[in-house]
Design a protein around this motif. Structure first.
Motif, PDB file in Angstrom:
ATOM      1  N   ALA A   1       0.820  -1.217   0.110  1.00  0.00           N
ATOM      2  CA  ALA A   1       0.179  -0.053   0.072  1.00  0.00           C
ATOM      3  C   ALA A   1       0.840   1.171  -0.206  1.00  0.00           C
ATOM      4  CB  ALA A   1      -0.933   0.117   1.223  1.00  0.00           C
ATOM      5  N   PHE A   2       0.952   1.941  -1.159  1.00  0.00           N
ATOM      6  CA  PHE A   2       1.444   3.302  -1.105  1.00  0.00           C
ATOM      7  C   PHE A   2       1.018   4.231  -2.189  1.00  0.00           C
ATOM      8  CE2 PHE A   2       4.401  -0.196  -2.608  1.00  0.00           C
ATOM      9  CZ  PHE A   2       4.057  -0.617  -3.846  1.00  0.00           C
ATOM     10  N   LEU A   3       1.276   5.292  -1.865  1.00  0.00           N
ATOM     11  CA  LEU A   3       0.701   6.478  -2.954  1.00  0.00           C
ATOM     12  C   LEU A   3       1.608   6.449  -4.275  1.00  0.00           C
ATOM     13  CD1 LEU A   3       0.043   9.503  -0.712  1.00  0.00           C
ATOM     14  CD2 LEU A   3      -1.497   7.634  -1.620  1.00  0.00           C
ATOM     15  N   ALA A   4       3.083   6.135  -4.321  1.00  0.00           N
ATOM     16  CA  ALA A   4       3.861   6.194  -5.394  1.00  0.00           C
ATOM     17  C   ALA A   4       4.551   4.813  -5.293  1.00  0.00           C
ATOM     18  CB  ALA A   4       4.573   7.256  -5.606  1.00  0.00           C
ATOM     19  N   GLY A   5       4.358   3.911  -6.230  1.00  0.00           N
ATOM     20  CA  GLY A   5       5.227   2.644  -6.379  1.00  0.00           C
ATOM     21  C   GLY A   5       6.574   2.883  -6.693  1.00  0.00           C
ATOM     22  N   PRO A   6       7.592   2.184  -6.518  1.00  0.00           N
ATOM     23  CA  PRO A   6       9.013   2.164  -6.680  1.00  0.00           C
ATOM     24  C   PRO A   6       9.471   3.049  -8.222  1.00  0.00           C
ATOM     25  CG  PRO A   6       8.846  -0.033  -5.657  1.00  0.00           C
ATOM     26  CD  PRO A   6       7.528   0.591  -5.927  1.00  0.00           C
TER      27      PRO A   6
ATOM     28  N   GLU B   1       9.636  -1.884   1.679  1.00  0.00           N
ATOM     29  CA  GLU B   1       9.962  -0.629   2.607  1.00  0.00           C
ATOM     30  C   GLU B   1       9.135   0.314   2.503  1.00  0.00           C
ATOM     31  OE1 GLU B   1      15.100  -1.016   2.122  1.00  0.00           O
ATOM     32  OE2 GLU B   1      13.879  -0.072   0.540  1.00  0.00           O
ATOM     33  N   LEU B   2       8.346   0.468   1.037  1.00  0.00           N
ATOM     34  CA  LEU B   2       7.516   1.696   0.926  1.00  0.00           C
ATOM     35  C   LEU B   2       6.119   1.458   1.627  1.00  0.00           C
ATOM     36  CD1 LEU B   2       8.039   2.596  -2.986  1.00  0.00           C
ATOM     37  CD2 LEU B   2       8.301   4.119  -0.659  1.00  0.00           C
ATOM     38  N   GLY B   3       5.693   0.212   1.392  1.00  0.00           N
ATOM     39  CA  GLY B   3       4.282  -0.127   1.856  1.00  0.00           C
ATOM     40  C   GLY B   3       3.806  -1.458   2.216  1.00  0.00           C
ATOM     41  N   GLY B   4       4.983  -2.278   2.857  1.00  0.00           N
ATOM     42  CA  GLY B   4       4.621  -3.638   3.134  1.00  0.00           C
ATOM     43  C   GLY B   4       3.698  -3.565   4.514  1.00  0.00           C
ATOM     44  N   ALA B   5       3.336  -5.081   4.751  1.00  0.00           N
ATOM     45  CA  ALA B   5       2.300  -5.146   5.992  1.00  0.00           C
ATOM     46  C   ALA B   5       2.961  -4.781   7.104  1.00  0.00           C
ATOM     47  CB  ALA B   5       2.059  -6.326   5.753  1.00  0.00           C
ATOM     48  N   VAL B   6       4.316  -5.188   7.311  1.00  0.00           N
ATOM     49  CA  VAL B   6       4.852  -4.912   8.627  1.00  0.00           C
ATOM     50  C   VAL B   6       5.284  -3.546   9.104  1.00  0.00           C
ATOM     51  CG1 VAL B   6       7.184  -5.329   9.948  1.00  0.00           C
ATOM     52  CG2 VAL B   6       6.132  -7.255   8.612  1.00  0.00           C
ATOM     53  N   MET B   7       5.582  -2.810   7.774  1.00  0.00           N
ATOM     54  CA  MET B   7       5.870  -1.493   8.051  1.00  0.00           C
ATOM     55  C   MET B   7       4.496  -0.720   8.467  1.00  0.00           C
ATOM     56  SD  MET B   7       5.404   2.000   6.640  1.00  0.00           S
ATOM     57  CE  MET B   7       5.093   1.988   5.269  1.00  0.00           C
ATOM     58  N   HIS B   8       3.438  -0.936   7.834  1.00  0.00           N
ATOM     59  CA  HIS B   8       2.072  -0.335   8.137  1.00  0.00           C
ATOM     60  C   HIS B   8       1.548  -0.506   9.505  1.00  0.00           C
ATOM     61  CE1 HIS B   8       1.808   2.351   4.361  1.00  0.00           C
ATOM     62  NE2 HIS B   8       1.717   1.059   3.821  1.00  0.00           N
ATOM     63  N   THR B   9       1.732  -1.865   9.829  1.00  0.00           N
ATOM     64  CA  THR B   9       1.098  -2.135  10.917  1.00  0.00           C
ATOM     65  C   THR B   9       1.907  -1.826  12.299  1.00  0.00           C
ATOM     66  OG1 THR B   9       1.935  -4.536  10.922  1.00  0.00           O
ATOM     67  CG2 THR B   9      -0.132  -4.070  10.280  1.00  0.00           C
ATOM     68  N   HIS B  10       3.304  -1.484  12.000  1.00  0.00           N
ATOM     69  CA  HIS B  10       4.331  -1.337  13.089  1.00  0.00           C
ATOM     70  C   HIS B  10       4.712   0.054  13.052  1.00  0.00           C
ATOM     71  CE1 HIS B  10       4.481  -5.741  13.093  1.00  0.00           C
ATOM     72  NE2 HIS B  10       5.484  -5.591  14.279  1.00  0.00           N
ATOM     73  N   ILE B  11       4.769   0.725  11.952  1.00  0.00           N
ATOM     74  CA  ILE B  11       5.243   2.147  11.962  1.00  0.00           C
ATOM     75  C   ILE B  11       4.131   3.212  11.419  1.00  0.00           C
ATOM     76  CG2 ILE B  11       7.042   3.663  10.712  1.00  0.00           C
ATOM     77  CD1 ILE B  11       8.787   1.157  10.490  1.00  0.00           C
ATOM     78  N   SER B  12       3.710   3.045  10.367  1.00  0.00           N
ATOM     79  CA  SER B  12       2.757   3.969   9.777  1.00  0.00           C
ATOM     80  C   SER B  12       1.381   4.063  10.596  1.00  0.00           C
ATOM     81  CB  SER B  12       2.372   3.901   8.352  1.00  0.00           C
ATOM     82  OG  SER B  12       1.360   2.780   8.037  1.00  0.00           O
ATOM     83  N   GLY B  13       0.992   2.769  10.916  1.00  0.00           N
ATOM     84  CA  GLY B  13      -0.157   2.872  11.691  1.00  0.00           C
ATOM     85  C   GLY B  13      -1.348   2.631  10.793  1.00  0.00           C
ATOM     86  N   LEU B  14      -1.103   2.624   9.438  1.00  0.00           N
ATOM     87  CA  LEU B  14      -2.373   2.379   8.420  1.00  0.00           C
ATOM     88  C   LEU B  14      -3.045   1.032   8.685  1.00  0.00           C
ATOM     89  CD1 LEU B  14      -3.945   3.132   6.031  1.00  0.00           C
ATOM     90  CD2 LEU B  14      -1.953   1.846   4.645  1.00  0.00           C
TER      91      LEU B  14
END
Length: 536
Positions: free
Chosen positions: A212-217, A232-245
């Motif tokens: 999930a990202f506004l702009a892919g690589p 790094e841009l929009g993976g599940a771990v990043m969004h559930t641990h860092i962005s809060g999405l």
């Protein structure tokens, strides 16, 4: 309540010919639907290698086992990708319908990511907007199973980009109306599609699969020069641990669907009530297959349809002998009280007046109305104009427009001219609108249109002193061909002028489910807010 005796002669040649025609049309519908399933299933090996489930497998695991599922708009977009219908893949890139999840009746939209990576198709946009409309009107929670490559830039159309904003507006409206939006992001959810995930009340993401990202690589590098991986841009771990999405981190598709079911199971929402008791019709629904004439110009007694969908085949006719070509009355359908309006001929002034009265009486008693359309239009001619057909027809259209009870329309045969309007056609926003495979919708019959234009053309030629009969005949053939092509259910349903084509034998079950959805909506009082639920 009196019941209807059937006069249908099922052993006759006409019935058998009608049945063969209906079966042939139904086979065409099923063939088109099967082509979409096959196109999606062709990705099975690729999905399996990624440890993913196919879209229809996801839907099957999400739904309650054995509970009814009402598919919607399965022919959406038919012919839009290929004018040869035998090669076109319908569905608009979405699998959609109303079903039960943890006992809660929900609207479900699943990206058909086995086809073109789930890229949004033009009619897929219209289909998605129709799903939102149904969910809002019937107060249904909205579940999205998202995996989409977004818009196909090779087929970019500015109008789709602008209108696509309605998707995100509607998701906010659903949330603000107190209708939970639950999203499982199984794969890509990029650019504008990222807001499809972001505008959700509960978001489930799948480890190593969600993007999930506004702009892919590629776009990121083109726009800013920055280089980053998809994870790094929009993976599940990043969004559930860092962005809060993301709210929930699932290990795979099955785990994600388990979590979605748990979410629905955990909210305070009315579950199914105890089954209703009712008597089945006295006449076999199988006989509906041979009831409608293959030649739409031949008359049919629509009370034969009522006799095969009403509880006990019981029908209490309203003002039976006044405006008799317009049939109105009361039935019960799987226990639901229903007002029925249908046609045994064109609508005249008396019929329009009767229907107006009946619609208003149903509103007074809060009785839903089902329209069984087989209508050639309103009566025309000097006598009928003098009798006030315009003003009486207008009163009927006003009643249909202003009715404050659920209205459900079924196209059983012809739907011509203003008869489409007076019988609550798509333009009058029925809660649900379904078609039989033989349904035909047009401003008038093709031959009638051709004859009308031939008279006009011949008069114009005569004024110029030379009538070219060959040119007139060619014009007539062209008009008939155009009307025949556009009035077919394979065109009207592809354009979302109904919510789906159903097997006539399933009419009672489909109407019962639709009535149950409407009844629950009338009884439900969600907690509306001035805002939608925002992400943390």
């Amino acid at each position: 309540m009196p019941f209807l005796e059937s006069r249908l002669h099922t052993a006759g040649d006409a019935y058998q010919a009608n049945r063969a025609s209906m079966l042939s049309l139904l086979d065409q519908v099923r063939s088109h639907e099967a082509r979409a399933v096959a196109a999606s299933s062709a990705s099975a090996e690729r999905f399996a290698k990624r440890g993913q489930l196919l879209p229809r497998e996801r839907l099957a695991l999400l739904l309650d086992t054995g509970a009814p599922f009402l598919p919607l708009a399965t022919l959406a977009g038919l012919g839009q990708d290929n004018p040869d219908l035998s090669k076109s893949v319908p569905g608009g890139g979405l699998i959609a319908g109303i079903g039960r999840v943890a006992g809660v009746r929900c609207m479900i939209s699943a990206s058909d990511s086995g086809i073109d990576a789930g890229a949004l198709q033009p009619m897929g946009l219209d289909k998605q907007l129709r799903l939102h409309e149904i969910a809002l009107e019937n107060k249904l929670p909205f579940i999205q199973l998202v995996e989409s490559a977004g818009a196909n830039l090779m087929q970019y159309r500015v109008q789709d980009f602008v209108r696509g904003g309605n998707i995100f507006r509607n998701l906010a409206r659903l949330s603000a109306a107190g209708l939970p939006v639950v999203t499982v992001t199984h794969g890509s959810s990029t650019a504008g599609g990222a807001y499809q995930t972001g505008l959700s009340d509960y978001i489930v993401m799948v480890r190593d699969r969600t993007r999930a990202f506004l702009a892919g690589p590629p776009l990121l590098k083109a726009a800013t020069g920055e280089i980053a991986t998809e994870e790094e841009l929009g993976g599940a771990v990043m969004h559930t641990h860092i962005s809060g999405l993301g709210d929930y981190l699932a290990e795979d598709d099955r785990d994600a669907l388990r979590i979605a079911r748990a979410i629905l199971g955990g909210i305070d929402w009315a579950r199914d009530e105890a089954p209703r008791t009712f008597a089945p019709p006295r006449h076999d629904a199988e006989e509906l297959m041979g009831l409608m004439p293959a030649d739409g110009r031949r008359p049919v007694d629509m009370r034969e349809v009522i006799a095969r969908i009403a509880d006990g085949s019981e029908f209490l006719a309203f003002s039976e002998h006044y405006g008799s070509a317009t049939v109105c009355g009361h039935i019960r359908l799987e226990g639901h009280a229903v007002g029925i309006i249908t046609n045994n001929g064109p609508i005249d002034s008396d019929g329009a007046t009767k229907a107006t009265h009946f619609i208003q009486a149903c509103c007074q008693s809060r009785t839903p109305i089902v329209y069984l359309q087989n209508i050639t239009g309103y009566m025309v001619g000097r006598t009928h104009e003098e009798a006030g057909i315009i003003k009486h027809g207008a009163k009927m259209i006003q009643a249909v427009t202003s009715a404050n009870v659920p209205q459900i329309t079924l196209h059983c045969g012809a739907s011509y001219g203003a008869g489409n309007y007076g019988m609550c056609g798509r333009g009058f926003a029925p809660r649900f609108c379904f078609s039989w495979p033989n349904a035909r919708t047009a401003v008038m019959g093709g031959e009638q249109a051709a004859q009308t234009m031939a008279i006009v053309m011949e008069a114009g030629m005569a004024r110029k002193g030379a009538v070219d009969r060959e040119k007139i005949d060619a014009m007539q053939r062209q008009i008939v061909e155009r009307f025949e092509r556009q009035m077919s259910v394979f065109t009207t349903s592809a354009l979302l002028l109904d919510d789906g084509v159903i097997d006539p034998r399933d009419t009672r079950a489909v109407l019962a489910e639709a009535l149950s959805i409407c009844r629950d909506a009338e009884a439900r009082a969600p907690q509306p807010m001035q805002f939608s639920v925002a992400r943390p």
